[in-house]
Each structure stands twice: as structure tokens, then as C-alpha cells.
Design a protein around this motif. Structure first.
Motif, short mmCIF file in Angstrom:
data_model
loop_
_atom_site.label_atom_id
_atom_site.label_comp_id
_atom_site.label_asym_id
_atom_site.label_seq_id
_atom_site.Cartn_x
_atom_site.Cartn_y
_atom_site.Cartn_z
N GLU A 53 93.49 -3.09 5.40
CA GLU A 53 93.41 -3.10 6.86
C GLU A 53 92.10 -3.69 7.38
OE1 GLU A 53 91.83 1.52 7.39
OE2 GLU A 53 93.87 0.97 7.94
N ASN A 54 91.15 -3.92 6.47
CA ASN A 54 89.87 -4.53 6.86
C ASN A 54 89.88 -6.05 6.71
OD1 ASN A 54 88.52 -2.07 7.53
ND2 ASN A 54 88.32 -1.65 5.34
N GLY A 55 91.04 -6.63 6.43
CA GLY A 55 91.16 -8.08 6.42
C GLY A 55 90.90 -8.70 5.07
N ALA A 56 90.20 -9.82 5.07
CA ALA A 56 89.97 -10.57 3.83
C ALA A 56 88.69 -11.38 3.94
CB ALA A 56 91.16 -11.50 3.55
N MET A 57 88.18 -11.79 2.78
CA MET A 57 86.97 -12.61 2.70
C MET A 57 87.21 -13.81 1.80
SD MET A 57 83.88 -9.93 1.93
CE MET A 57 83.36 -8.67 3.10
N ALA A 58 86.59 -14.92 2.14
CA ALA A 58 86.48 -16.06 1.24
C ALA A 58 85.02 -16.16 0.84
CB ALA A 58 86.94 -17.34 1.92
N ILE A 59 84.77 -16.09 -0.46
CA ILE A 59 83.41 -16.00 -0.97
C ILE A 59 83.08 -17.25 -1.79
CG2 ILE A 59 81.81 -14.62 -2.37
CD1 ILE A 59 83.88 -12.27 -1.98
N THR A 60 82.04 -17.95 -1.38
CA THR A 60 81.54 -19.08 -2.15
C THR A 60 80.03 -18.87 -2.36
OG1 THR A 60 80.88 -20.51 -0.30
CG2 THR A 60 83.20 -20.58 -0.99
N GLU A 61 79.43 -19.73 -3.15
CA GLU A 61 77.98 -19.62 -3.38
C GLU A 61 77.21 -19.77 -2.08
OE1 GLU A 61 74.52 -21.47 -6.32
OE2 GLU A 61 76.53 -22.35 -6.27
N ARG A 62 77.72 -20.60 -1.17
CA ARG A 62 77.01 -20.91 0.06
C ARG A 62 77.26 -19.91 1.18
NH1 ARG A 62 79.68 -25.53 -0.79
NH2 ARG A 62 80.70 -25.32 1.24
N GLU A 63 78.46 -19.30 1.21
CA GLU A 63 78.81 -18.49 2.38
C GLU A 63 79.88 -17.45 2.05
OE1 GLU A 63 80.42 -21.13 5.31
OE2 GLU A 63 81.80 -22.08 3.88
N VAL A 64 79.96 -16.47 2.95
CA VAL A 64 81.03 -15.48 2.93
C VAL A 64 81.69 -15.50 4.30
CG1 VAL A 64 81.64 -13.05 2.67
CG2 VAL A 64 79.84 -14.03 1.24
N ILE A 65 82.98 -15.81 4.32
CA ILE A 65 83.73 -15.92 5.56
C ILE A 65 84.74 -14.78 5.62
CG2 ILE A 65 85.33 -17.37 6.88
CD1 ILE A 65 84.05 -19.79 5.45
N SER A 66 84.87 -14.16 6.78
CA SER A 66 85.78 -13.02 6.93
C SER A 66 86.88 -13.33 7.93
CB SER A 66 85.00 -11.78 7.40
OG SER A 66 84.04 -11.40 6.44
N ALA A 67 88.00 -12.68 7.74
CA ALA A 67 89.11 -12.76 8.70
C ALA A 67 89.67 -11.36 8.88
CB ALA A 67 90.20 -13.70 8.20
N LYS A 68 90.12 -11.06 10.09
CA LYS A 68 90.66 -9.73 10.39
C LYS A 68 92.11 -9.62 9.92
CE LYS A 68 87.78 -8.88 14.46
NZ LYS A 68 87.78 -8.57 15.92
N ALA A 69 92.48 -8.40 9.59
CA ALA A 69 93.88 -8.13 9.25
C ALA A 69 94.71 -8.07 10.52
CB ALA A 69 93.99 -6.81 8.49
#
Length: 333
Positions: free
Chosen positions: A250-266
């Protein structure tokens, strides 16, 4: 170089899912851990099935569900998975092809019957899986169609296939073919028990560049990096060399790379019916976006949208075309 014909090639255990709604007491009586997945033999499969009451049967398997989700989005997926030359195998192949998935893996003849997983759904929507693997563990390098691998933007494998040695060899062969043709390779960690069995090997796949994209949920990524702290696990994933697509319920998802962490809501879901396939369908949306050069935020959001749709009903396959749902939410699919 071979032209891309498929958004993703999904490789996994071809399993027919058998669903039943049960009360919490059923799990207690059967001494089952809620939310777990256990492997069972033929005798136990028959015994448990007799106790399940009314059931619903749907072709499944983690990677198979992901392929079906990509097809529902209007994509072009392919699937490698082993079924037997039996009635259940006929049903599985018919269902896969009917969804629009390219599925031509040769049947197993004269061996174990087609696999099936009995999924017990408690009132809170959680699922407890009891899986008879049967024919699906007979997937070998001979079943890898090099032309299909070369024509797929990404080859995606479920971690469960790391158990049989021949299936492991098949994945490594497919990864080699994919990279030789300039394609990407992905893996889903499948569950934390699978991670515990193969932690060093999974970490090796990341370190050696065999895997470009890793899919995991919160429990799995913590198990992989042996920590109880999510931030510590995320920090470790940033150093892995791979792109990590991390689901957080319910807290969504993340895309994790060496440069950045991007989040999206569920997506908010008030009527959760069955959590089966939530991670599989998240992967459908993310892989579709990844193959079609969406930015990471959009790929995450499409994954969350697909996951939110599948948990509103029993089973891990979409009941409505995800393409229409995505278009209504503003995606160009």
C-alpha cells in the motif's frame, strides 16, 4: 541484429492455480503459515484438494501471470514454461495463447503431470500457496528458443526456477543470448525463502552483470541484503549495478538506481479480494513501460495500476483489459 517482436519474454514455472476461500481456522487445522508457499507431493495435493470445497481453476505461475498482464495491456509477450502432454497442459496452453501470449515450449511426454498450485484465500485477501511442481521443473536449455530470446526487449525469469539445475542452466543460456543481441535481462526474487536458498548466487548475478533489472518486494530485498531496515536494503540495492523495481504494498513502489531513487504511490483499493498476483501484475506494467521506453516514474505508476486491478478479484489474471484501464488513467499504451 534481430528486430524486437516481443516486449518481454517471461520464463517460469507453468502452474495451474486452484483457488478456494477458507476461514482462518482452516489454516490452523492444516498447520499452514499464512502467506507462505510450500511445495507438496502428489499425495498431499490430492488430500488437500479434497478438503478445499468449491474451487476456481485458472492457468497461472508467476511469470505466466506477468506475460498475460503484458498481453492485457496490448503488448506482445512471449513465455517459456513446461507443461505435460495431458488435459491440464492442454488447458494451460489454450489459456496462454488465448490471452495473446506467444507460447510454443515443447510439452513433456511420459513424465510428471502438469503442475498445479492450491491457493487458500483468507477473508483478509492473503493467500497461502500449496504447490505441486510436476512437469514444470523439467524445463531445460533445450527449451530455450534463441530466436524468441533475441527478439525480446527483455528476458524476465522468476527466481523459483533457480531450484532445478537444468532450469538454472536454461536461464543463464537465455541471458547470454539476450545480451549478445543487445537486450536486457531481469529476474524477480519470488519470495524470501527463495532468497535465503540462493542469496549468494542472486547477488552474483547482479555483480557479474547477468541481471540488469531486479524485481523484489520489501521482505525479499531485506532478505537479500540480510537486514531488517528498508533504508539499508535500498542503499545496498543502489550499489548493485542493476535497476531494482521494489514493491511496497500500500506504500507504492520504488525504482532504485545508483544515481537515484524514484517513488510512485499505490492506487487506493478499498475492496481487496485476493492479493494473488499483485507482484506479478506490477511486473507486467513495469516491464511494458520499460520495453517501450517509459521513464521510470511512469513505469512504476503503470505497475502499481496493474497490481491494484488484479487484487479486486479472485485470481492473478486481469478480468478486464488492462489496456482500457491504463488509457482511462492517462497512459498511452
Amino acid at each position: 541484429m534481430t528486430d524486437i517482436r516481443f516486449d518481454a519474454l517471461c520464463i517460469g514455472n507453468a502452474i495451474c492455480d486452484v483457488f478456494a476461500h477458507v476461514e482462518e481456522d482452516f489454516l490452523v487445522v492444516e498447520d499452514l503459515v499464512k502467506g507462505s508457499m510450500r511445495l507438496i507431493d502428489t499425495e498431499e495435493a490430492v488430500r488437500l484438494y479434497d478438503k478445499m470445497g468449491q474451487t476456481v481453476r485458472i492457468s497461472g505461475g508467476s511469470a505466466g501471470n506477468t506475460a498475460a498482464g503484458i498481453a492485457s495491456l496490448g503488448g506482445s509477450p512471449a513465455y517459456f514454461g513446461k507443461v505435460a502432454n495431458d488435459e491440464l497442459g492442454d488447458s494451460y496452453a489454450h489459456d496462454m495463447k488465448g490471452t495473446g501470449v506467444h507460447f510454443e515450449t515443447p510439452r513433456l511426454v511420459g513424465g510428471n503431470p502438469t503442475a498445479r498450485s492450491m491457493i487458500l484465500i483468507t477473508p483478509d485477501g492473503e493467500r497461502t500457496m500449496n504447490t505441486y511442481l510436476g512437469a514444470c521443473v523439467e524445463f531445460t536449455p533445450a527449451d530455450v528458443d534463441a530466436d524468441v530470446v533475441a527478439a525480446s526487449a527483455i528476458t524476465y525469469m522468476e527466481g523459483y526456477l533457480w531450484d532445478p539445475q537444468e532450469a538454472k542452466k536454461a536461464f543463464l543460456e537465455a541471458a547470454k543470448i539476450a545480451h549478445a543481441n543487445g537486450r536486457k535481462v531481469g529476474i524477480t526474487l519470488s519470495d524470501s525463502f527463495c532468497v535465503d536458498r540462493y542469496r549468494s548466487e542472486f547477488l552474483g548475478l547482479l555483480k557479474d552483470g547477468v541481471v540488469d533489472v531486479m524485481f523484489a518486494n520489501e521482505h525479499e530485498i531485506k532478505a537479500l541484503y540480510e537486514t531488517a531496515d528498508l533504508d539499508t536494503a535500498v542503499a545496498a540495492a543502489r550499489q548493485s549495478g542493476a535497476l531494482t523495481a521494489l514493491t511496497l504494498g500500500e506504500n507504492g513502489a520504488m525504482a532504485i538506481t545508483e544515481r537515484e531513487v524514484i517513488s510512485a504511490k499505490a492506487e487506493k483499493v478499498d475492496d481487496v479480494v485476493d492479493l494473488t498476483g499483485a507482484g506479478d501484475l506490477f511486473a507486467s506494467g513495469f516491464l511494458f513501460g520499460f520495453a517501450r521506453d517509459y521513464d521510470l516514474k511512469s513505469s512504476l505508476s503503470l505497475g502499481c495500476l496493474c497490481a491494484s486491478n488484479v487484487i479486486r478479484h479472485v485470481g492473478a489474471r486481469p478480468e478486464r483489459p488492462l489496456k482500457h484501464i491504463a488509457e482511462q488513467s492517462g497512459f498511452e499504451v
